[in-house]
Design an enzyme around this catalytic site. Structure first.
Site, short mmCIF file in Angstrom:
data_model
loop_
_atom_site.label_atom_id
_atom_site.label_comp_id
_atom_site.label_asym_id
_atom_site.label_seq_id
_atom_site.Cartn_x
_atom_site.Cartn_y
_atom_site.Cartn_z
N ALA A 65 -3.78 -29.67 -1.66
CA ALA A 65 -5.20 -30.02 -1.84
C ALA A 65 -5.69 -30.60 -0.52
CB ALA A 65 -5.33 -31.04 -2.96
N GLY A 110 -0.61 -28.97 -3.88
CA GLY A 110 -1.38 -28.01 -4.66
C GLY A 110 -1.00 -26.57 -4.37
N GLU A 113 1.98 -26.00 -6.46
CA GLU A 113 1.49 -25.94 -7.85
C GLU A 113 0.80 -24.61 -8.14
OE1 GLU A 113 -0.49 -29.77 -7.18
OE2 GLU A 113 0.39 -30.45 -9.05
N GLU A 133 3.25 -35.44 -2.48
CA GLU A 133 2.20 -36.38 -2.86
C GLU A 133 2.63 -37.84 -2.75
OE1 GLU A 133 2.86 -33.57 -4.43
OE2 GLU A 133 1.01 -32.54 -4.94
N1 COA Z 1 -5.44 -31.23 3.63
C1 COA Z 1 -6.32 -31.20 4.65
N2 COA Z 1 -6.03 -30.72 5.87
C2 COA Z 1 -4.79 -30.22 6.05
C3 COA Z 1 -3.83 -30.22 5.04
C4 COA Z 1 -4.20 -30.73 3.78
N3 COA Z 1 -3.36 -30.73 2.74
N4 COA Z 1 -2.69 -29.69 5.53
C5 COA Z 1 -2.94 -29.36 6.81
N5 COA Z 1 -4.22 -29.70 7.14
C6 COA Z 1 -4.88 -29.51 8.43
C7 COA Z 1 -4.45 -30.54 9.45
O1 COA Z 1 -5.16 -31.75 9.27
C8 COA Z 1 -4.81 -29.83 10.74
O2 COA Z 1 -6.21 -29.91 10.91
P1 COA Z 1 -6.81 -30.27 12.40
O3 COA Z 1 -6.30 -29.16 13.28
O4 COA Z 1 -8.28 -30.23 12.20
O5 COA Z 1 -6.24 -31.60 12.76
C9 COA Z 1 -4.50 -28.37 10.41
O6 COA Z 1 -4.51 -28.27 9.00
C10 COA Z 1 -3.14 -27.91 10.91
O7 COA Z 1 -2.15 -28.81 10.39
P2 COA Z 1 -1.11 -29.62 11.30
O8 COA Z 1 -0.71 -30.85 10.54
O9 COA Z 1 -1.63 -29.79 12.67
O10 COA Z 1 0.10 -28.57 11.34
P3 COA Z 1 1.65 -28.91 11.53
O11 COA Z 1 2.32 -27.61 11.77
O12 COA Z 1 1.83 -29.98 12.56
O13 COA Z 1 2.14 -29.51 10.13
C11 COA Z 1 2.28 -29.60 7.72
C12 COA Z 1 2.14 -28.71 8.98
C13 COA Z 1 2.11 -28.69 6.51
C14 COA Z 1 3.69 -30.21 7.71
C15 COA Z 1 1.23 -30.73 7.75
O14 COA Z 1 -0.04 -30.14 7.99
C16 COA Z 1 1.14 -31.52 6.47
O15 COA Z 1 2.00 -32.36 6.21
N6 COA Z 1 0.09 -31.27 5.65
C17 COA Z 1 -0.16 -32.01 4.44
C18 COA Z 1 0.76 -31.57 3.34
C19 COA Z 1 0.51 -32.39 2.09
O16 COA Z 1 0.72 -33.58 2.04
N7 COA Z 1 0.06 -31.70 1.02
C20 COA Z 1 -0.16 -32.29 -0.25
C21 COA Z 1 -1.55 -32.75 -0.38
S1 COA Z 1 -1.81 -33.48 -1.97
#
Ligand code: COA
Length: 259
Positions: A65, A110, A113, A133
């Site tokens: 999400a 999400g 999910e 989460e």
């Molecule tokens: N919500 C909003 N934005 C998200 C996102 C999310 N769940 N997951 C990734 N993004 C965005 C990042 O903020 C970034 O945006 P920006 O370039 O404007 O800063 C872009 O997507 C790329 O992500 P980034 O974190 O730079 O890539 P990465 O390769 O370094 O890391 C992940 C990849 C998936 C490990 C990392 O993005 C992450 O941990 N995301 C969240 C996962 C999460 O907690 N999901 C559950 C949500 S309830």
């Protein structure tokens, strides 16, 4: 037609691609609204026989999400958001037409999910699954605590839920979370091939199998057996059952019409 989702419909296979690659296809309110509309299309468009859900780009299926939308929510708004997500994902799970997830990268929160709400999952070798989460002080809200536990068992599910750890595609395969792991370039062709096969089967029987299998996990007890009896009986008054049996006896391929 959609801003955050790409769709194609070819030979009865509807492909839904979540398309926010710069945000790793995170599910914001716009994506969820449009995803709900595309799922309704699956139910209502007679040309659609089955569907694939996948993510745009090579890196992510859906990274969760959209966390930026969590900041100012209160309890009621949090619950309302989860309810909307749960309702859409239940529609996916209950769809009489098969919907498979082609998981092409991160499937987190999400995203995991969403993949679990689909009828089954194929993953590319670079896929990663997790429910992170707890890192945000949250629990999953789109059915993750329930579907993960049902799919991989309580011990493994709780470990993933409370550690926030990610697992790779091979581990997801070992856990039974995905049906198969493929090279990235083969993910969509394999997904299409399996749906092409399923699309040759009797649609009402396919829908009946999904409904009965869902009951087996949703309502432990006799409900699924009763539904199976009723569905089995109902098949006998369909044209497709007559066609399927006649085709077998006449040594030819059946031509099912979903009636
Ligand atoms: N919500 C909003 N934005 C998200 C996102 C999310 N769940 N997951 C990734 N993004 C965005 C990042 O903020 C970034 O945006 P920006 O370039 O404007 O800063 C872009 O997507 C790329 O992500 P980034 O974190 O730079 O890539 P990465 O390769 O370094 O890391 C992940 C990849 C998936 C490990 C990392 O993005 C992450 O941990 N995301 C969240 C996962 C999460 O907690 N999901 C559950 C949500 S309830």
């Amino acid at each position: 037609m959609y801003q955050t989702i790409l769709t194609t419909l070819e030979n009865g296979i509807f492909t839904i691609t979540i398309h926010r690659p710069d945000k790793l296809n995170a599910l914001n309110a716009a994506v969820m609204r449009e995803l709900g509309e595309t799922v309704n299309e699956i139910y209502t468009n007679a040309l659609i026989r089955s569907a694939i859900i996948t993510g745009s780009g090579a890196k992510a299926f859906v990274a969760g999400a959209d966390i930026s939308e969590f900041k100012d929510l209160n309890r009621e708004e949090g619950m309302a958001m989860a309810k909307k997500g749960q309702d859409i994902f239940s529609l996916i799970e209950d769809s009489p037409k098969p919907i498979i997830a082609a998981v092409n990268g991160f499937a987190l929160g999400g995203g995991c999910e969403l993949a679990m709400a689909c009828h089954f999952r194929l993953a590319s070798e670079n896929a990663r699954f997790g429910q992170p989460e707890v890192n945000l002080g949250l629990v999953p809200g789109y059915g993750g605590t329930q579907r993960l536990t049902r799919l991989i068992g309580k011990g493994r599910a709780i470990e993933l839920l409370i550690s926030g750890n990610m697992i790779d595609a091979q581990t997801a395969f070992q856990y039974g979370l995905v049906n198969a792991v493929t090279r990235a370039e083969e993910l969509l062709p394999k997904s299409i091939a399996i749906l092409q096969l399923i699309n040759t089967k009797a649609p009402l029987a396919v829908a009946g199998c999904i409904r009965c299998a869902n009951l087996a996990v949703d309502e432990p007890g006799d409900a699924g057996f009763e539904e199976e009896l009723k569905t089995f009986g109902d098949c006998f008054v369909t044209d497709d059952m007559k066609e399927g049996v006649a085709a077998f006896l006449e040594k030819r391929n059946p031509a099912f019409r979903g009636k």
